[in-house]
Design a protein around this motif. Structure first.
Motif, short mmCIF file in Angstrom:
data_model
loop_
_atom_site.label_atom_id
_atom_site.label_comp_id
_atom_site.label_asym_id
_atom_site.label_seq_id
_atom_site.Cartn_x
_atom_site.Cartn_y
_atom_site.Cartn_z
N ALA A 1 12.54 -47.08 68.53
CA ALA A 1 12.48 -48.28 69.39
C ALA A 1 13.35 -48.09 70.63
N ARG A 2 14.50 -47.52 70.45
CA ARG A 2 15.41 -47.29 71.58
C ARG A 2 14.75 -46.37 72.60
N ARG A 3 14.12 -45.31 72.12
CA ARG A 3 13.43 -44.39 73.04
C ARG A 3 12.25 -45.08 73.73
N GLN A 4 11.52 -45.91 73.00
CA GLN A 4 10.41 -46.66 73.59
C GLN A 4 10.92 -47.57 74.70
N ALA A 5 12.03 -48.28 74.43
CA ALA A 5 12.59 -49.20 75.42
C ALA A 5 13.08 -48.45 76.65
N ARG A 6 13.74 -47.32 76.44
CA ARG A 6 14.22 -46.53 77.58
C ARG A 6 13.06 -45.98 78.41
N ASN A 7 12.01 -45.55 77.74
CA ASN A 7 10.83 -45.05 78.46
C ASN A 7 10.20 -46.17 79.28
N ALA A 8 10.11 -47.36 78.71
CA ALA A 8 9.55 -48.51 79.44
C ALA A 8 10.42 -48.84 80.65
N GLU A 9 11.73 -48.77 80.46
CA GLU A 9 12.64 -49.05 81.57
C GLU A 9 12.48 -48.02 82.68
N ARG A 10 12.33 -46.75 82.33
CA ARG A 10 12.12 -45.69 83.34
C ARG A 10 10.80 -45.89 84.07
N ARG A 11 9.74 -46.19 83.31
CA ARG A 11 8.44 -46.43 83.95
C ARG A 11 8.53 -47.60 84.93
N SER A 12 9.21 -48.64 84.51
CA SER A 12 9.36 -49.82 85.35
C SER A 12 10.13 -49.50 86.62
N SER A 13 11.18 -48.72 86.50
CA SER A 13 11.98 -48.38 87.70
C SER A 13 11.19 -47.50 88.66
N ARG A 14 10.30 -46.66 88.14
CA ARG A 14 9.48 -45.83 89.02
C ARG A 14 8.46 -46.66 89.77
N ARG A 15 7.97 -47.73 89.12
CA ARG A 15 6.99 -48.61 89.77
C ARG A 15 7.63 -49.51 90.80
N ARG A 16 8.92 -49.75 90.62
CA ARG A 16 9.67 -50.62 91.51
C ARG A 16 9.01 -51.99 91.67
N THR A 17 8.61 -52.53 90.54
CA THR A 17 8.07 -53.89 90.57
C THR A 17 9.21 -54.87 90.35
N SER A 18 9.16 -55.95 91.04
CA SER A 18 10.16 -57.00 90.83
C SER A 18 9.46 -58.35 90.95
N PRO A 19 8.97 -58.85 89.82
CA PRO A 19 8.25 -60.12 89.85
C PRO A 19 9.15 -61.24 90.37
N ALA A 20 8.58 -62.10 91.17
CA ALA A 20 9.34 -63.21 91.75
C ALA A 20 9.48 -64.32 90.71
N THR A 21 10.68 -64.85 90.59
CA THR A 21 10.93 -65.98 89.71
C THR A 21 11.81 -66.96 90.46
N THR A 22 11.88 -68.16 89.95
CA THR A 22 12.72 -69.17 90.58
C THR A 22 14.17 -69.04 90.14
N GLU A 23 14.41 -68.32 89.02
CA GLU A 23 15.77 -68.11 88.54
C GLU A 23 16.16 -66.65 88.78
N THR A 24 17.37 -66.42 89.11
CA THR A 24 17.82 -65.04 89.28
C THR A 24 18.25 -64.48 87.93
N LEU A 25 18.28 -63.17 87.82
CA LEU A 25 18.74 -62.54 86.59
C LEU A 25 20.16 -62.96 86.28
N ASP A 26 20.97 -63.12 87.32
CA ASP A 26 22.35 -63.55 87.12
C ASP A 26 22.40 -64.92 86.45
N ASP A 27 21.51 -65.82 86.85
CA ASP A 27 21.47 -67.14 86.23
C ASP A 27 21.06 -67.05 84.76
N LEU A 28 20.14 -66.13 84.44
CA LEU A 28 19.69 -65.99 83.06
C LEU A 28 20.77 -65.39 82.17
#
Length: 184
Positions: free
Chosen positions: A80-107
């Protein structure tokens, strides 16, 4: 020396549905809770998706696993840890940042988002506490104290030795005490 498979593992390797159900029942809930503690950074990938991928990988690689039902947890959480890290790497390569009304800091920092005198609900409180720890310590506390793995299974899941798990746990608890959290 490699441990011999116990009966449940041997049956799971043979494709016994009851054995897989027993393994799933023992670990699925804890696995999902643990995966929710580490967002992938991609809104399109949920903890449930990662858990499903983890179980599929475990089913495909069960023939390579040697050990007991108790040791299976550490092996599964490592996948699971390797799956999560792979998903995180894929996400960083895509550089997607979905817009939300709350910031990560607020969450992650509900006390700042809601004012210092307002206590967050229990889910946000745990995320807020864990956000104050470095990644390794956060993973160790999540494995040991949130999902209830033992030290050996945590070491296997995180790819570190048992001594490193104990040290990281000690340091994390010390930091949490400094925040005023009562920990044992």
């Amino acid at each position: 020396m490699v441990a011999a498979d116990d009966q449940t593992i041997a049956q799971a390797k043979d494709g016994d549905h009851a054995a897989w159900r027993a393994l799933y029942t023992a670990h699925a809930g804890r696995l999902l809770v643990w995966l929710r503690m580490f967002p992938s950074g991609d809104a399109g990938i949920s903890a449930e998706d990662l858990a499903s991928e983890t179980w599929l990988t475990a089913a495909a690689k069960i023939a390579d696993f040697r050990g007991s039902t108790g040791e299976f947890g550490g092996w599964l959480f490592g996948i699971a840890r390797r799956q999560a890290r792979n998903a995180e790497r894929r996400s960083s390569r895509r550089r997607t940042s979905p817009a939300t009304t709350e910031t990560l800091d607020d969450l992650l920092h509900p006390l700042r988002a809601h004012g210092a005198d307002t206590a967050p609900d229990s889910d946000n409180w745990i995320a807020w506490l864990l956000s104050h720890l470095p990644a390794r310590e956060r993973e160790v506390v999540s494995c040991l104290d949130v999902v209830g793995l033992d030290v050996a299974s945590t070491a296997t899941a995180l790819g570190i030795n048992a001594s490193a798990v104990r040290v990281a746990h000690h340091r994390a608890l010390k930091k949490l005490r400094a925040l005023g959290v009562e920990v044992s």
